[in-house]
Design an enzyme around this catalytic site. Structure first.
Site, PDB file in Angstrom:
ATOM      1  N   HIS A 331     -20.290  10.517  65.037  1.00 38.77           N
ATOM      2  CA  HIS A 331     -20.407   9.772  63.790  1.00 38.77           C
ATOM      3  C   HIS A 331     -19.053   9.540  63.119  1.00 38.77           C
ATOM      4  CE1 HIS A 331     -22.636   9.078  59.807  1.00 38.77           C
ATOM      5  NE2 HIS A 331     -23.207   8.262  60.668  1.00 38.77           N
ATOM      6  N   LYS A 333     -15.634   7.905  62.087  1.00 37.24           N
ATOM      7  CA  LYS A 333     -15.199   6.510  62.009  1.00 37.24           C
ATOM      8  C   LYS A 333     -13.707   6.518  61.656  1.00 37.24           C
ATOM      9  CE  LYS A 333     -19.661   6.413  59.942  1.00 37.24           C
ATOM     10  NZ  LYS A 333     -20.450   6.078  61.077  1.00 37.24           N
ATOM     11  N   ASP A 338       0.185   3.080  65.335  1.00 32.77           N
ATOM     12  CA  ASP A 338       1.584   3.155  64.901  1.00 32.77           C
ATOM     13  C   ASP A 338       1.850   1.935  64.040  1.00 32.77           C
ATOM     14  OD1 ASP A 338       3.561   1.182  66.768  1.00 32.77           O
ATOM     15  OD2 ASP A 338       1.565   1.610  67.588  1.00 32.77           O
ATOM     16  N   HIS A 370     -22.314  -7.697  46.258  1.00 38.00           N
ATOM     17  CA  HIS A 370     -23.484  -7.391  47.096  1.00 38.00           C
ATOM     18  C   HIS A 370     -24.557  -8.488  47.042  1.00 38.00           C
ATOM     19  CE1 HIS A 370     -21.789  -3.516  47.968  1.00 38.00           C
ATOM     20  NE2 HIS A 370     -21.736  -3.201  46.702  1.00 38.00           N
ATOM     21  N   HIS A 659     -24.222   3.648  51.819  1.00 38.40           N
ATOM     22  CA  HIS A 659     -23.805   4.319  53.053  1.00 38.40           C
ATOM     23  C   HIS A 659     -22.602   5.227  52.801  1.00 38.40           C
ATOM     24  CE1 HIS A 659     -22.248   4.510  57.301  1.00 38.40           C
ATOM     25  NE2 HIS A 659     -23.538   4.625  57.532  1.00 38.40           N
ATOM     26  N   LYS A 661     -20.060   8.270  51.756  1.00 40.05           N
ATOM     27  CA  LYS A 661     -20.059   9.726  51.928  1.00 40.05           C
ATOM     28  C   LYS A 661     -18.873  10.247  51.124  1.00 40.05           C
ATOM     29  CE  LYS A 661     -21.700   7.875  56.015  1.00 40.05           C
ATOM     30  NZ  LYS A 661     -23.092   7.840  55.671  1.00 40.05           N
ATOM     31  N   ASP A 666     -14.214  16.177  38.765  1.00 41.25           N
ATOM     32  CA  ASP A 666     -13.361  16.210  37.569  1.00 41.25           C
ATOM     33  C   ASP A 666     -12.280  15.128  37.573  1.00 41.25           C
ATOM     34  OD1 ASP A 666     -14.796  18.384  36.630  1.00 41.25           O
ATOM     35  OD2 ASP A 666     -13.419  19.856  37.483  1.00 41.25           O
TER      36      ASP A 666
END
Length: 808
Positions: A331, A333, A338, A370, A659, A661, A666
């Site tokens: 999973h 990504k 360089d 969206h 989607h 993550k 703070d």
């Protein structure tokens, strides 16, 4: 014996068992094994003895297997265990491994109360049989334990106090200083998305553009381009904004990579091999990752594209190995290249890496707006993604599924850690060695070193985290001792990097004021769920993140301080919402929410407070509703009569798929990566994942609120979701802020769910459509059993046929 809360860290050493049988005669275990071997036909095996550590029924540690020492197995293994469990005993279980599982030899019980004073306990504990009687041999296990309550952690509730904070302890990768970080919301940001967000030093937030920057990075590479993905699709362009065209920007990704390989750049790709993508399922596979298509596209070219199955490590049983290879995924990504130096004018090159949640595949290109329908004749005409309705297509029209995601670019020494991760994975599963020999680039490639000066106000400290095991990464240590020194967890002949979960736990424990989370999934801490209608011990979603969040809120309530957690998830996991797997995940999510709200309500009642629990923990989802415009794309076909697809089209609405993550703490610390908040991502031995945690040492929430780029990024996300900025958003820990956010989200949900709306939705942030009672129960909102335009229950439904390991 009553259970007590263990919230902190356990240090445990498992030394040895003195004797597993009496004299030289056969033990119960020997007879059992003989019967099993005869029954299943595996033949006589070598005893492989291991021990597990459980807090009640939650597995928190496991030793390696010891062969050929059936009488006196000696492990001498140490464990660093984060805990947030109610328990009366720490249970040490001794087992013998066999091809189809394991045979119980006995259990030893250590009362938790003996550890609460924090003293080190070193003792031999009697091992009991299944009936809780001493074993015939009077066996004992030698262990050493010490418990450190979370309040003894010098970082507990103190945030990052100075730029000398060393990062998350006990991890494979150390924190790196002198780095640069760019944060991305969505694959693209158009020019007309310009929130005016003030930062420290009189500066203003400036958005970055993910796919533009990846296009530039690939185009500029001279020596290597390394890519890993759950999915990589060759038939997509990265540049689509007509107002921001680039020379050569109309090229498709596959052709761009071929072109770079033809120029002599080493292009190597590790794409997850979806083992369902065989003819019996159709070539696309159950997940529609295009893996076979991508492999075929690069066949007989200079691009090295490897389809990479999620192979198990060597330590599992046949049953466990089957689960790993057929149920779990790669999973991560990442893109590593360089790149020229920032100001050019030099032959020198540097390493640049991208880490996050966005795969380079179809369905991912989107912006903060969206759209559902308005781009179906332009940016999304050839990239129509709508997997939530059977038979959906561009010919039948919208709504498309909008895609909200988060990604990052890292430069400096941290970029080399991402490179090393790729090299480890390639050497394990990449076949022939095509990696560039970096020693040959010594004169060209700048070695790992800071890219900012120590007094640069915009410098970053960054640390790389992973969920991965020895089945997917080359060069992990062979012994538990060496694994421990490398910040890895040893299992039953399996070495695991579980540092993403550790990073979340440490960040939550440090937090002082608020936490903001966006994630595709939110479920876990199943050991604390109500068990009235399920056997929670069989669920196995044991990661600590939800429980750590609720315990942080509880502690703050007890201390009379305000602490707020904001969580954004999708309405439902991608897929046909009525399907059993989607409903099962929604059921786990509801149980997770309820566990957290119960903790909060109990704490409020103990303080005599009657506050709304949503003032402390609040869940949102994203959605859009779009009025019809003149000149809009007109479909040539129609959806099935009376289908959810048709209703969504007529009502001009659909969820925005979250989607992301990401977690912000703070406004000073951020985690961005590929890992969901579920057991698959946090386990370490299930899905492989990668993430980075970062902060700016000159922009910490010490005396005054942090006003660096993490703050600017959060405010830009809130502007995207709410369609406006408000002064209260500057201080998310204040009641004014959470009340404003809840009020706006409630209003937008009502507009989204209403029968008629003749204008665009004013904001995308919607209340997650459940109620929370003053007892902490999760209920349906009045008249809202199902998501709009579906017959899918919002609260989900437990599955009688899908194993929890698949949906947690």
């Amino acid at each position: 014996m009553s259970k007590v809360l263990l919230h902190g860290t356990l240090h445990v050493t498992v030394y040895e068992v003195d004797k597993l049988r009496e004299g030289g005669g056969p033990n119960v275990f020997g007879k059992l094994m003989a019967n099993i071997q005869e029954t299943v036909g595996f033949g006589e095996g070598t005893p492989k003895i291991y021990a597990t550590i459980d807090l009640e029924k939650s597995r928190v540690g496991r030793t390696r297997m010891i062969e050929n020492e059936p009488q006196n197995p000696r492990w001498y293994e140490s464990f660093h265990i984060y805990c947030a469990h109610h328990a009366s005993n720490i249970i040490f279980t001794v087992k013998d491994d066999n091809p189809i599982g394991a045979t119980l030899l006995g259990r030893a019980y250590m009362p938790v109360r003996e550890l609460l004073d924090g003293d080190e306990v070193d003792k031999w504990i009697e091992i009991m049989d299944e009936d809780n009687n001493p074993t015939p041999a009077g066996s004992k296990i030698h262990v050493k334990l010490q418990y450190f309550d979370v309040t003894q952690d010098r970082n507990w509730d103190r945030g990052i106090k100075t730029g000398k904070y060393p990062g998350v302890p006990y991890t494979f990768f150390a924190q790196r200083q002198g780095c640069r970080v760019s944060l991305y919301q969505d694959a693209h940001v158009p020019d007309n998305f310009i929130p005016k967000i003030s930062l420290a030093g009189g500066k203003y937030y400036e958005p970055h553009r993910c796919w533009e920057d990846i296009f530039d990075a690939i185009s500029d590479a001279k020596h290597f381009i390394y890519i890993t993905g759950w999915s990589v699709y060759t038939q997509i362009p990265l540049i689509r904004d007509p107002n921001r065209q680039k020379p050569g920007g109309d090229v498709l990704l596959g052709q761009l990579l071929k072109k770079k390989a033809d120029e002599g750049v080493r292009v190597a790709m590790l794409v997850w091999d979806d083992r369902t993508s065989v003819n019996v399922f159709k070539e696309d596979g159950l997940m529609a990752t295009h893996d076979e298509e991508t492999e075929n596209f690069f066949k007989d070219t200079d691009v090295h594209c490897i389809l990479c199955p999620r192979d198990p490590d060597d330590g599992g049983s046949i049953i466990q190995d089957l689960k790993v290879s057929t149920m779990f995924t790669h999973h991560q990504k990442i893109v590593v290249v360089d790149h020229e130096l920032p100001r050019g004018g030099s032959q020198k090159r540097r390493v640049m890496s991208f880490v996050g949640g966005i795969d380079l595949c179809d369905g991912r290109y989107d912006s903060a707006f969206h759209p559902l329908f308005s781009t179906l004749d332009s940016a999304h005409h050839d990239d129509f993604h709508q997997p939530n309705y059977a038979g959906a297509s561009i010919a039948k029209g919208g709504p498309r599924e909008p895609w909200h995601d988060i990604h990052s670019r890292v430069e400096g020494p941290i970029a080399w850690d991402v490179l090393f991760n790729f090299e480890q994975r390639w050497r394990k599963q990449g076949g022939k060695n095509v990696l560039v020999d970096l020693k040959q680039l010594d004169d060209i490639l700048i070695p790992p070193s800071p890219v900012t000066f120590p007094n640069d106000q915009e410098t970053w400290n960054v640390q790389l985290f992973r969920s991965i095991d020895g089945g997917a990464a080359f060069g992990f240590p062979d012994t538990p001792e060496e694994a421990s020194k490398s910040g890895l967890v040893s299992g039953k002949d399996n070495i695991i990097d579980r540092s993403i979960q550790d990073a979340y736990i440490n960040a939550i424990r440090r937090a002082k004021h608020f936490i903001y989370i966006e994630n595709q999934y939110f479920l876990g801490s199943s050991f604390a769920w109500k068990s009235d209608d399920i056997d929670v011990d069989e669920v196995g979603a044991l990661h600590l993140i939800p429980k750590e969040l609720s315990l942080k809120i509880v502690t703050k309530i007890q201390e009379g301080e305000k602490f707020i957690v904001y969580i954004v998830v999708p309405m439902w996991p991608e897929g046909i919402p009525e399907n059993g797997s989607v409903q099962a995940i929604l059921d786990w999510q509801r149980r997770t929410m309820e566990m957290m709200y119960k903790d909060i309500v109990d704490a409020l009642q103990d303080k005599g407070l009657d506050d709304d629990p949503r003032e402390y923990l609040t869940f949102f989802c994203l959605g859009n509703r779009e009025a019809k415009k003149s000149g809009e794309y007109e479909p040539t076909e129609a959806p099935e009569p009376d289908s959810g697809y048709l209703h969504a089209q007529e009502n001009r609405r659909f969820m925005i798929y979250v989607h992301s993550k990401m977690m912000i703490v703070d406004d000073e610390y951020i985690i961005v990566g590929s890992a969901n908040i579920n057991q698959r991502s946090m386990d370490g031995a299930r899905d492989s994942e990668i993430a980075m945690g970062a902060y700016q040492p000159y922009h910490l929430a010490t005396q005054t609120p942090a006003r660096g780029h993490v703050h600017g990024f959060r405010m830009a996300l809130w502007y995207e979701h709410l369609g406006m900025l408000d002064d209260s958003f500057e201080r998310p820990e204040n009641k004014d802020c959470v009340n404003k956010a809840n009020e706006m989200a409630d209003k937008c949900w009502d507009l989204y769910a209403s029968e008629d709306l003749d204008r665009d939705l004013p904001g995308h942030l919607l209340r997650y459509p459940v109620g929370v009672t003053r007892k902490g129960d999760i209920t349906e909102l009045p008249g809202t059993e199902c998501f709009p335009d579906t017959s899918a229950r919002i609260l989900g439904a437990k599955s009688d046929y899908l194993p929890p390991i698949l949906t947690t």
